[in-house]
Design a protein around this motif. Structure first.
Motif, PDB file in Angstrom:
ATOM      1  N   ARG A 113       0.831  -1.161  -0.003  1.00 55.09           N
ATOM      2  CA  ARG A 113      -0.027   0.065   0.025  1.00 55.09           C
ATOM      3  C   ARG A 113       0.877   1.325  -0.074  1.00 55.09           C
ATOM      4  NH1 ARG A 113      -5.250   1.390   0.760  1.00 55.09           N
ATOM      5  NH2 ARG A 113      -5.786   3.106   1.868  1.00 55.09           N
ATOM      6  N   ASP A 114       1.997   1.133   0.753  1.00 61.57           N
ATOM      7  CA  ASP A 114       2.810   2.381   0.786  1.00 61.57           C
ATOM      8  C   ASP A 114       3.449   2.549  -0.467  1.00 61.57           C
ATOM      9  OD1 ASP A 114       4.357   4.409   2.169  1.00 61.57           O
ATOM     10  OD2 ASP A 114       5.954   3.015   2.053  1.00 61.57           O
ATOM     11  N   ALA A 115       3.834   1.629  -1.103  1.00 61.85           N
ATOM     12  CA  ALA A 115       4.543   1.497  -2.532  1.00 61.85           C
ATOM     13  C   ALA A 115       3.492   2.105  -3.595  1.00 61.85           C
ATOM     14  CB  ALA A 115       5.087   0.222  -2.933  1.00 61.85           C
ATOM     15  N   GLY A 116       2.548   1.570  -3.210  1.00 62.97           N
ATOM     16  CA  GLY A 116       1.403   2.236  -4.206  1.00 62.97           C
ATOM     17  C   GLY A 116       0.966   3.638  -4.367  1.00 62.97           C
ATOM     18  N   ARG A 117       1.002   3.953  -3.189  1.00 65.28           N
ATOM     19  CA  ARG A 117       0.762   5.559  -2.807  1.00 65.28           C
ATOM     20  C   ARG A 117       1.939   6.280  -3.231  1.00 65.28           C
ATOM     21  NH1 ARG A 117      -1.840   6.252   3.279  1.00 65.28           N
ATOM     22  NH2 ARG A 117      -3.891   5.468   2.619  1.00 65.28           N
ATOM     23  N   TRP A 118       3.269   5.835  -2.903  1.00 67.71           N
ATOM     24  CA  TRP A 118       4.384   6.470  -3.494  1.00 67.71           C
ATOM     25  C   TRP A 118       4.360   6.594  -4.870  1.00 67.71           C
ATOM     26  CZ3 TRP A 118       8.232   9.630  -1.865  1.00 67.71           C
ATOM     27  CH2 TRP A 118       9.137   9.595  -2.557  1.00 67.71           C
TER      28      TRP A 118
END
Length: 66
Positions: free
Chosen positions: A29-34
């Motif tokens: 999820r964090d990578a997707g937001r980034w």
């Protein structure tokens, strides 16, 4: 809705396998937001100056192979 403290306490009680799954989910999820933020910044032209400087350095022979 749970408070952050309640969520943290619940996480501490997770079995190892569920903790790893949660960790994987959060990391994805964090990578997707980034990725979304980078794409939005690129679309807004925030990297145009950097791209121009890199291109100028390359054309001037100021770059070297890694």
């Amino acid at each position: 809705m749970s408070t952050l403290l309640e969520i943290e306490q619940a996480i501490e009680k997770l079995p190892e396998s569920e903790f790893r799954e949660l960790h994987r989910w959060v990391a994805e999820r964090d990578a997707g937001r980034w990725d979304e933020q980078i794409a939005a910044d690129a679309a807004a032209g925030k990297f145009d100056g950097l791209r121009a400087r890199i291109t100028a350095d390359y054309r001037a022979g100021a770059c070297r192979d890694l």
